[in-house]
Design a protein around this motif. Structure first.
Motif, mmCIF file in Angstrom:
data_model
loop_
_atom_site.group_PDB
_atom_site.id
_atom_site.type_symbol
_atom_site.label_atom_id
_atom_site.label_comp_id
_atom_site.label_asym_id
_atom_site.label_seq_id
_atom_site.Cartn_x
_atom_site.Cartn_y
_atom_site.Cartn_z
ATOM 1 N N MET A 124 0.847 -1.182 0.000
ATOM 2 C CA MET A 124 0.000 0.000 0.000
ATOM 3 C C MET A 124 0.888 1.238 0.000
ATOM 4 N N LEU A 125 0.774 2.072 -1.027
ATOM 5 C CA LEU A 125 1.471 3.353 -1.064
ATOM 6 C C LEU A 125 0.631 4.356 -0.279
ATOM 7 N N ILE A 126 1.260 5.021 0.689
ATOM 8 C CA ILE A 126 0.526 5.946 1.556
ATOM 9 C C ILE A 126 1.136 7.340 1.488
ATOM 10 N N GLY A 127 0.308 8.313 1.117
ATOM 11 C CA GLY A 127 0.692 9.716 1.189
ATOM 12 C C GLY A 127 0.182 10.267 2.510
ATOM 13 N N ASN A 128 1.067 10.391 3.492
ATOM 14 C CA ASN A 128 0.643 10.812 4.825
ATOM 15 C C ASN A 128 0.666 12.331 4.972
ATOM 16 N N LYS A 129 0.018 12.805 6.032
ATOM 17 C CA LYS A 129 -0.098 14.224 6.392
ATOM 18 C C LYS A 129 -1.061 14.965 5.471
ATOM 19 N N SER A 130 -2.154 14.301 5.102
ATOM 20 C CA SER A 130 -3.150 14.935 4.231
ATOM 21 C C SER A 130 -3.842 16.112 4.918
ATOM 22 N N ASP A 131 -3.691 16.227 6.249
ATOM 23 C CA ASP A 131 -4.262 17.381 6.958
ATOM 24 C C ASP A 131 -3.550 18.678 6.588
ATOM 25 N N LEU A 132 -2.314 18.565 6.073
ATOM 26 C CA LEU A 132 -1.543 19.754 5.677
ATOM 27 C C LEU A 132 -1.730 20.047 4.184
ATOM 28 N N SER A 133 -2.980 20.092 3.762
ATOM 29 C CA SER A 133 -3.290 20.197 2.327
ATOM 30 C C SER A 133 -2.734 21.469 1.687
ATOM 31 N N VAL A 165 -6.476 5.960 8.042
ATOM 32 C CA VAL A 165 -5.457 5.085 8.632
ATOM 33 C C VAL A 165 -6.020 3.675 8.785
ATOM 34 N N GLU A 166 -7.196 3.590 9.392
ATOM 35 C CA GLU A 166 -7.844 2.296 9.568
ATOM 36 C C GLU A 166 -8.103 1.640 8.213
ATOM 37 N N ALA A 167 -8.611 2.431 7.274
ATOM 38 C CA ALA A 167 -8.955 1.904 5.947
ATOM 39 C C ALA A 167 -7.729 1.366 5.221
ATOM 40 N N ALA A 168 -6.601 2.058 5.342
ATOM 41 C CA ALA A 168 -5.375 1.632 4.655
ATOM 42 C C ALA A 168 -4.892 0.280 5.177
ATOM 43 N N PHE A 169 -4.804 0.155 6.494
ATOM 44 C CA PHE A 169 -4.350 -1.104 7.077
ATOM 45 C C PHE A 169 -5.345 -2.233 6.798
ATOM 46 N N LEU A 170 -6.633 -1.935 6.926
ATOM 47 C CA LEU A 170 -7.643 -2.975 6.697
ATOM 48 C C LEU A 170 -7.652 -3.446 5.245
ATOM 49 N N THR A 171 -7.408 -2.532 4.316
ATOM 50 C CA THR A 171 -7.350 -2.914 2.901
ATOM 51 C C THR A 171 -6.237 -3.939 2.676
ATOM 52 N N VAL A 172 -5.057 -3.659 3.231
ATOM 53 C CA VAL A 172 -3.918 -4.566 3.082
ATOM 54 C C VAL A 172 -4.195 -5.907 3.762
ATOM 55 N N LEU A 173 -4.674 -5.855 5.005
ATOM 56 C CA LEU A 173 -4.916 -7.090 5.759
ATOM 57 C C LEU A 173 -6.012 -7.937 5.128
ATOM 58 N N THR A 174 -7.051 -7.281 4.610
ATOM 59 C CA THR A 174 -8.147 -8.015 3.966
ATOM 60 C C THR A 174 -7.677 -8.667 2.673
ATOM 61 N N GLU A 175 -6.838 -7.959 1.924
ATOM 62 C CA GLU A 175 -6.314 -8.526 0.672
ATOM 63 C C GLU A 175 -5.406 -9.721 0.966
ATOM 64 N N ILE A 176 -4.582 -9.603 2.003
ATOM 65 C CA ILE A 176 -3.725 -10.729 2.400
ATOM 66 C C ILE A 176 -4.598 -11.924 2.770
ATOM 67 N N TYR A 177 -5.625 -11.670 3.583
ATOM 68 C CA TYR A 177 -6.512 -12.755 4.009
ATOM 69 C C TYR A 177 -7.206 -13.402 2.806
ATOM 70 N N ARG A 178 -7.663 -12.584 1.880
ATOM 71 C CA ARG A 178 -8.371 -13.103 0.701
ATOM 72 C C ARG A 178 -7.480 -14.072 -0.082
ATOM 73 N N ILE A 179 -6.227 -13.709 -0.234
ATOM 74 C CA ILE A 179 -5.295 -14.534 -1.000
ATOM 75 C C ILE A 179 -4.900 -15.792 -0.220
ATOM 76 N N ILE A 180 -4.585 -15.625 1.064
ATOM 77 C CA ILE A 180 -4.191 -16.767 1.900
ATOM 78 C C ILE A 180 -5.325 -17.783 1.991
ATOM 79 N N SER A 181 -6.542 -17.306 2.223
ATOM 80 C CA SER A 181 -7.673 -18.226 2.389
ATOM 81 C C SER A 181 -7.986 -18.939 1.079
ATOM 82 N N LYS A 182 -7.841 -18.246 -0.029
ATOM 83 C CA LYS A 182 -8.090 -18.872 -1.336
ATOM 84 C C LYS A 182 -7.020 -19.928 -1.618
ATOM 85 N N LYS A 183 -5.782 -19.623 -1.248
ATOM 86 C CA LYS A 183 -4.690 -20.582 -1.443
ATOM 87 C C LYS A 183 -4.923 -21.829 -0.580
ATOM 88 N N ALA A 184 -5.363 -21.617 0.668
ATOM 89 C CA ALA A 184 -5.620 -22.745 1.567
ATOM 90 C C ALA A 184 -6.749 -23.615 1.037
#
Length: 223
Positions: A124-133, A165-184
């Protein structure tokens, strides 16, 4: 000993190691603190060496323990790389959207990541500090184009305001889970037909070439 909610004896179905990479002072530690403890410190000091935080969450009725690793972005800590990346299934590649140089260095960080980590790691590429627009130095279009070209997910976040922040981490973790569970699932089918349960012991993550929705590109397919 478990508390009244039974949290300590909760069965963990998967442990996913995710690494934070990027230049120093882009906000990696603040993103980690916000995701793992919902905290933000205005007087945060530079990370020395390596540290990690964990957070347990549920994805598709499975209990996932996210182990998020954070290291200093300075050159003198580069010696930790091989151990740092070992076993990682996800990475958050962070730049400061108010500092063009931190975005320009993303290419180098991605090269290092791909040199040390599994080639199919979810990034996940993250552009942080979006509050400093008003201080923006990296147009979101530039980052989106780079992410699409390199098959990365992309989000702009604010650790200060807890934006995405939550969305970024959850996107990565959900994608990992999707791939791992499909592989299993595939491994289970094959082992039932062949009687070979050793297929379940593989560590390589195979990413199926499926399109993803929204503005995010498909993730991390090797070419």
């Amino acid at each position: 000993m478990a508390n009244k909610h039974g949290e300590f004896n909760q069965k963990i179905d998967y442990v996913f190691k995710v690494v934070l990479i990027g230049d120093s002072a882009v906000g990696k530690s603040q993103l980690l603190a916000r995701f793992s403890r919902n905290e933000f410190s205005l007087d945060s000091k530079a990370t020395v060496g390596v540290e990690f935080q964990t957070r347990t969450l549920n994805i598709d009725h499975k209990t996932i323990k996210a182990q998020i690793w954070d290291t200093a972005g300075q050159e003198r800590y580069r010696a930790v790389t091989s151990a740092y990346y070992r076993g990682a299934v996800g990475a958050m590649l962070v730049y400061d959207m108010t500092k063009r140089q931190s975005f320009d260095h993303v290419v180098r960080w991605l090269e290092e990541l791909r040199g040390h980590a599994d080639k199919n790691i979810i990034v996940m590429l993250i552009g942080n500090k979006s509050d400093l627009s008003t201080l923006r130095a990296v147009p979101s279009e530039d980052a989106k184009e780079f992410a699409q070209r390199e098959n990365l997910f992309f989000m702009e976040t604010s650790a200060l305001e807890s934006t995405n922040v939550e969305a970024a981490f959850l996107t990565v973790l959900t994608e990992i889970y999707r791939i791992i569970s499909k592989k299993a699932l595939v491994a289970n089918d094959e082992s039932e037909s062949s009687g070979n349960s050793s297929l379940l012991k593989g560590t390589e993550i195979a990413i199926p070439p499926e399109p993803t929705g929204g503005n995010q590109s498909s993730c991390c397919m090797s070419t």
